[in-house]
Motif scaffolding. Structure first.
Motif, PDB file in Angstrom:
ATOM      1  N   HIS B   5      38.906 -65.055  48.713  1.00  0.00           N
ATOM      2  CA  HIS B   5      38.262 -65.744  47.793  1.00  0.00           C
ATOM      3  C   HIS B   5      38.786 -67.286  47.797  1.00  0.00           C
ATOM      4  CE1 HIS B   5      36.610 -62.465  45.266  1.00  0.00           C
ATOM      5  NE2 HIS B   5      37.401 -61.673  46.064  1.00  0.00           N
ATOM      6  N   TRP B  69      31.059 -67.503  42.746  1.00  0.00           N
ATOM      7  CA  TRP B  69      30.749 -66.111  42.245  1.00  0.00           C
ATOM      8  C   TRP B  69      29.245 -65.920  42.013  1.00  0.00           C
ATOM      9  CZ3 TRP B  69      29.162 -64.845  37.749  1.00  0.00           C
ATOM     10  CH2 TRP B  69      29.339 -65.726  36.558  1.00  0.00           C
ATOM     11  N   HIS B  70      28.591 -67.071  41.009  1.00  0.00           N
ATOM     12  CA  HIS B  70      27.468 -67.080  40.569  1.00  0.00           C
ATOM     13  C   HIS B  70      26.426 -67.002  41.715  1.00  0.00           C
ATOM     14  CE1 HIS B  70      23.836 -68.433  38.501  1.00  0.00           C
ATOM     15  NE2 HIS B  70      24.308 -67.738  37.661  1.00  0.00           N
ATOM     16  N   VAL B  73      26.377 -63.543  43.381  1.00  0.00           N
ATOM     17  CA  VAL B  73      25.738 -62.443  42.461  1.00  0.00           C
ATOM     18  C   VAL B  73      24.257 -62.783  42.500  1.00  0.00           C
ATOM     19  CG1 VAL B  73      25.633 -61.234  40.269  1.00  0.00           C
ATOM     20  CG2 VAL B  73      27.814 -61.918  41.325  1.00  0.00           C
ATOM     21  N   SER B  74      23.742 -63.951  42.217  1.00  0.00           N
ATOM     22  CA  SER B  74      22.579 -64.200  41.994  1.00  0.00           C
ATOM     23  C   SER B  74      21.565 -64.496  43.136  1.00  0.00           C
ATOM     24  CB  SER B  74      22.557 -65.334  40.906  1.00  0.00           C
ATOM     25  OG  SER B  74      22.927 -66.468  41.361  1.00  0.00           O
ATOM     26  N   ALA B  76      22.823 -64.707  46.708  1.00  0.00           N
ATOM     27  CA  ALA B  76      23.134 -64.470  48.041  1.00  0.00           C
ATOM     28  C   ALA B  76      22.451 -63.140  48.883  1.00  0.00           C
ATOM     29  CB  ALA B  76      24.591 -64.020  48.215  1.00  0.00           C
ATOM     30  N   LEU B  77      22.244 -63.339  49.914  1.00  0.00           N
ATOM     31  CA  LEU B  77      21.221 -62.143  50.564  1.00  0.00           C
ATOM     32  C   LEU B  77      22.298 -60.984  51.007  1.00  0.00           C
ATOM     33  CD1 LEU B  77      18.534 -61.264  51.591  1.00  0.00           C
ATOM     34  CD2 LEU B  77      19.044 -62.445  53.751  1.00  0.00           C
ATOM     35  N   PHE B  78      23.449 -61.537  51.309  1.00  0.00           N
ATOM     36  CA  PHE B  78      24.525 -60.604  51.604  1.00  0.00           C
ATOM     37  C   PHE B  78      25.869 -61.214  51.017  1.00  0.00           C
ATOM     38  CE2 PHE B  78      28.078 -59.198  54.445  1.00  0.00           C
ATOM     39  CZ  PHE B  78      27.848 -57.836  54.448  1.00  0.00           C
ATOM     40  N   ASP B  79      26.504 -60.324  50.427  1.00  0.00           N
ATOM     41  CA  ASP B  79      27.847 -60.822  49.714  1.00  0.00           C
ATOM     42  C   ASP B  79      29.077 -60.141  50.420  1.00  0.00           C
ATOM     43  OD1 ASP B  79      30.039 -61.619  48.217  1.00  0.00           O
ATOM     44  OD2 ASP B  79      29.317 -60.724  46.440  1.00  0.00           O
ATOM     45  N   HIS B  81      31.997 -60.299  49.904  1.00  0.00           N
ATOM     46  CA  HIS B  81      33.034 -59.822  49.138  1.00  0.00           C
ATOM     47  C   HIS B  81      33.024 -58.167  48.445  1.00  0.00           C
ATOM     48  CE1 HIS B  81      34.542 -64.275  47.957  1.00  0.00           C
ATOM     49  NE2 HIS B  81      34.933 -63.451  49.179  1.00  0.00           N
ATOM     50  N   GLN B  82      31.625 -57.878  48.257  1.00  0.00           N
ATOM     51  CA  GLN B  82      31.256 -56.691  47.761  1.00  0.00           C
ATOM     52  C   GLN B  82      31.834 -55.692  48.660  1.00  0.00           C
ATOM     53  OE1 GLN B  82      27.974 -55.464  45.640  1.00  0.00           O
ATOM     54  NE2 GLN B  82      26.758 -56.976  46.643  1.00  0.00           N
ATOM     55  N   TRP B  83      32.029 -55.961  50.121  1.00  0.00           N
ATOM     56  CA  TRP B  83      32.441 -54.916  50.897  1.00  0.00           C
ATOM     57  C   TRP B  83      34.062 -55.140  51.084  1.00  0.00           C
ATOM     58  CZ3 TRP B  83      30.241 -50.801  53.324  1.00  0.00           C
ATOM     59  CH2 TRP B  83      29.058 -51.008  53.344  1.00  0.00           C
ATOM     60  N   ASP B  85      36.139 -56.050  48.607  1.00  0.00           N
ATOM     61  CA  ASP B  85      36.666 -55.777  47.593  1.00  0.00           C
ATOM     62  C   ASP B  85      36.860 -54.018  47.502  1.00  0.00           C
ATOM     63  OD1 ASP B  85      37.449 -58.132  46.679  1.00  0.00           O
ATOM     64  OD2 ASP B  85      35.741 -58.359  45.406  1.00  0.00           O
ATOM     65  N   LEU B  86      35.915 -53.482  48.325  1.00  0.00           N
ATOM     66  CA  LEU B  86      35.919 -51.954  48.329  1.00  0.00           C
ATOM     67  C   LEU B  86      37.229 -51.288  48.968  1.00  0.00           C
ATOM     68  CD1 LEU B  86      32.337 -50.832  49.824  1.00  0.00           C
ATOM     69  CD2 LEU B  86      33.213 -50.521  47.406  1.00  0.00           C
ATOM     70  N   VAL B 328      24.052 -65.802  53.733  1.00  0.00           N
ATOM     71  CA  VAL B 328      25.084 -64.821  54.032  1.00  0.00           C
ATOM     72  C   VAL B 328      26.372 -65.286  53.579  1.00  0.00           C
ATOM     73  CG1 VAL B 328      25.990 -63.397  55.864  1.00  0.00           C
ATOM     74  CG2 VAL B 328      23.875 -63.760  55.658  1.00  0.00           C
TER      75      VAL B 328
END
Lengths: 184, 329
Positions: B5, B69-70, B73-74, B76-79, B81-83, B85-86, B328
């Motif tokens: 981050h 972060w905004h 979430v709102s 981006a085509l591919f984030d 961090h989503q992956w 943070d998994l 991305v």
């Protein structure tokens, strides 16, 4: 000449089709994590949905917004997550505009990283400690984007850090913050 | 993980993602635009190597909001961090896997590219220089003269070194020196040696000795990036293919160049000295494979697509990488 032009148009068509496919695959890859792990950061349309979908027990909401601030209710934008740590972010705009005038963040105090507020603070002045319904809160006068004077108020509420940033006088921010808490 | 981050963490992740995106888009462009000539491929591949270095800072400069972060979430085509943070089985973070991969490739870079350079430098400073021979000066002078005269370029200097391995390369940025092993001069006939030397002169004219270090520098900046590792090698190979094609257009004798190239094959079983390690065997195998490919091309494997560089498809490809890369994060 004509066949060459047709050939180039066909190539352009193939390129555009494949480009669209790449965009679609990226979209799919972006959607997959939400299937694998629910309660990740996303946009919510109402407070009720946040409470229903996430395990966040309390969403701290103001019960009072000074009329003269002309803030829209309910919040214009709401984002929340449970994973990797609980967090709720709300943005309030001035009625009929898209100008964000107030933001409220409630984030787990042990969060691994912070969510930078959408109202950007450019210059902070010395913070002062104050009491807000028997809680110790920090009030920081600041200058936000476009040289607008703003204030930040934050305190810890049972393991959750609550932060308010408002582009209006500190007095109004304190009144809004007080309305979020129970008791006198 | 908090590191991803931070701006540094975001740069590392996004440069790898953008390189992957570039690689896929460029490969698809080859297919869509029917690009098979190596000069065009070379230029397209440079996009994959260079753009990821600058994309993140450029986007940050143009729109600092992009790292928020905004935006993720709102818009981006591919984030990523989503992956990141998994956690697999709620235990192993994906971010940890990325760190392991990036560290692995950094170590590979150190062992495969920096360590041999260091060893070579150490060898040089300890006086392990090659012995030079002047037995073939007349032949070399005649052949190089016959290459350079029609091109109206200054004849480069040359060094024939005493070496039992096939060695041929060009040194220097401004004034060039062709270094060749006496083994090669002895083995190749006049036509073959002419083809091999013409190839080196083409490198000289194309400024390869300056171009390659610059490309290598770009690759070094992305030392942790697996895509840069692959693309750097492909770019260097493309440069060889380009020089082969130009050599043939000049000598009109593909057979001679093919025969000259065959002299560069290494036989792993013929190595002298210590038993060869697996790493060396793999390197020799990959070296021979590249020679196979070059010879295959020269043996009349005609290009199937259109040849000649076209700016419009190139610009469209670059624009697509840049615009998609913006989304991305």
């Amino acid at each position: 000449m004509q066949p060459k032009r047709t050939f180039h148009i066909r190539q352009l068509f193939i390129f555009c089709a494949v480009a669209l496919l790449i965009v679609a695959v990226l979209g799919l890859l972006n959607w997959l994590p939400s299937l694998m792990q629910k309660q990740r950061l996303k946009h919510f349309s109402s407070i009720d949905t946040i409470k229903k979908e996430l395990r966040i027990k309390t969403v701290y909401l103001p019960t009072f917004l000074p009329e003269e601030l002309d803030l829209a209710w309910p919040p214009t934008e709401m984002y929340a997550q449970d994973n990797p740590f609980p967090a709720v972010m709300m943005h309030f705009t001035r009625k009929g505009t898209s100008e964000i005038r107030l933001i409220i963040h409630q984030v787990d105090s042990k969060a691994a990283y912070e969510f930078k507020p959408r109202i950007r603070i450019r210059e902070r002045h010395a913070a002062s400690l104050m009491t807000l319904k028997n809680r110790q809160a920090h009030l920081t006068p600041a200058v936000c984007d476009n040289d607008l004077p703003c204030n930040q108020l934050s305190w810890n509420e049972g393991g959750t850090t609550i932060t308010l940033i408002g582009i209006f006088p500190a007095r109004d921010l304190i009144r809004i913050a007080a309305s979020m808490l129970p008791g006198d | 993980m908090a590191f991803f981050h931070t701006l540094t963490g975001m740069y590392l992740t996004q440069s790898v993602l953008h390189a992957f995106l570039g690689l896929i888009v460029v490969e698809i462009s080859f297919f869509a635009w029917g690009i098979s000539d190596h000069l065009s491929r070379f230029r397209y591949r440079l996009l994959t190597l260079t753009l990821p270095i600058f994309m993140f800072p450029l986007y940050q400069l143009l729109s600092p909001e992009r790292s928020s972060w905004h935006f993720r979430v709102s818009r981006a085509l591919f984030d990523s961090h989503q992956w990141l943070d998994l956690k697999a089985f709620s235990l192993f973070p994906f971010a940890g896997a990325l760190i392991v991969i990036l560290t692995g490739f950094s170590l590979l870079f150190l062992l495969q590219e920096v360590w041999p350079l260091f060893q070579r430098h150490k060898g040089r400073s300890s006086g392990q220089e090659y012995e030079e021979t002047h037995l073939y000066d007349e032949r070399m002078h005649t052949l190089l003269g016959s290459i350079c005269r029609p091109l109206t370029i200054n004849m480069p200097s040359y060094r024939v070194i005493v070496e039992e391995l096939p060695t041929l390369f060009t040194q220097g940025f401004k004034s060039h020196t062709i270094v060749i092993s006496d083994h090669l001069v002895r083995t190749l006939d006049d036509d073959q040696l002419l083809a091999a030397l013409t190839h080196e002169v083409v490198h000289m004219i194309r400024g390869s000795s300056l171009k390659t270090p610059v490309i290598y520098l770009l690759r070094m900046l992305m030392f942790y990036n697996p895509v840069s590792l692959v693309e750097f090698r492909r770019i260097v190979h493309d440069e060889e293919f380009i020089c082969d094609a130009i050599t043939i257009s000049m000598t009109k004798n593909p057979t001679a160049l093919i025969e000259a190239l065959k002299a560069f094959y290494y036989d792993p079983d013929e190595e002298h000295g210590n038993p060869m390690q697996m790493k060396d065997r793999v390197e020799i195998h990959s070296h021979n494979l590249i020679l196979d490919e070059r010879i295959g091309r020269l043996q009349g494997a005609a290009s199937t697509g259109e040849s000649g560089f076209r700016w419009l498809p190139f610009m469209l490809t670059a624009c697509f990488i840049m615009t998609t890369g913006y989304l991305v994060v």
